[in-house]
Design a protein around this motif. Sequence first.
Motif, PDB file in Angstrom:
ATOM      1  N   ASN A   9       0.811  -1.214   0.000  1.00 27.90           N
ATOM      2  CA  ASN A   9       0.000   0.000   0.000  1.00 27.90           C
ATOM      3  C   ASN A   9       0.846   1.266   0.000  1.00 27.90           C
ATOM      4  OD1 ASN A   9      -2.318  -1.479  -0.021  1.00 27.90           O
ATOM      5  ND2 ASN A   9      -2.544  -1.467   2.200  1.00 27.90           N
ATOM      6  N   LYS A  10       2.120   1.139   0.302  1.00 33.40           N
ATOM      7  CA  LYS A  10       2.978   2.311   0.357  1.00 33.40           C
ATOM      8  C   LYS A  10       3.419   2.690  -1.053  1.00 33.40           C
ATOM      9  CE  LYS A  10       7.275   4.054   2.117  1.00 33.40           C
ATOM     10  NZ  LYS A  10       8.636   3.693   2.408  1.00 33.40           N
ATOM     11  N   LYS A  11       3.179   3.931  -1.413  1.00 36.71           N
ATOM     12  CA  LYS A  11       3.571   4.404  -2.728  1.00 36.71           C
ATOM     13  C   LYS A  11       4.636   5.477  -2.551  1.00 36.71           C
ATOM     14  CE  LYS A  11       1.674   5.777  -7.102  1.00 36.71           C
ATOM     15  NZ  LYS A  11       0.485   6.013  -7.877  1.00 36.71           N
ATOM     16  N   ASN A  12       5.693   5.377  -3.332  1.00 35.68           N
ATOM     17  CA  ASN A  12       6.748   6.379  -3.261  1.00 35.68           C
ATOM     18  C   ASN A  12       6.241   7.704  -3.805  1.00 35.68           C
ATOM     19  OD1 ASN A  12       8.532   4.560  -2.245  1.00 35.68           O
ATOM     20  ND2 ASN A  12       9.544   4.158  -4.181  1.00 35.68           N
ATOM     21  N   ARG A  13       6.548   8.759  -3.104  1.00 37.27           N
ATOM     22  CA  ARG A  13       6.170  10.095  -3.537  1.00 37.27           C
ATOM     23  C   ARG A  13       7.419  10.861  -3.930  1.00 37.27           C
ATOM     24  NH1 ARG A  13       0.902  10.217  -4.681  1.00 37.27           N
ATOM     25  NH2 ARG A  13      -0.221   9.053  -3.119  1.00 37.27           N
ATOM     26  N   CYS A  14       7.250  11.773  -4.849  1.00 43.51           N
ATOM     27  CA  CYS A  14       8.372  12.590  -5.287  1.00 43.51           C
ATOM     28  C   CYS A  14       8.772  13.529  -4.155  1.00 43.51           C
ATOM     29  CB  CYS A  14       7.989  13.381  -6.529  1.00 43.51           C
ATOM     30  SG  CYS A  14       9.333  14.390  -7.182  1.00 43.51           S
TER      31      CYS A  14
END
Length: 80
Positions: A9-14
């Motif tokens: 569920n963790k999405k990398n963010r810029c």
Amino acid sequence: MIRKKLGRNKKNRCRFCTKEGCPRPAFVDYKDVGSIKKMCTNQGKLYSRKRTGTCSTYQRALGVAIKRARFMGLLAYVGE
């Protein structure tokens, strides 16, 4: 036995973008060697967008910043 989904569920963010979106023009400071080193492997290659989580505009700006830092002698072309 219940299996947990690890890290799905963790999405990398810029890390360069704000909540409003990507500020224009996209600029990454080549003199900030500490943050640029985090985006490179130990061999001196640039990590992919999938791994770092940067957006496409900042990935391009990061590539330019790394090339400038190498030319100025702040970063090595190859790893140890």
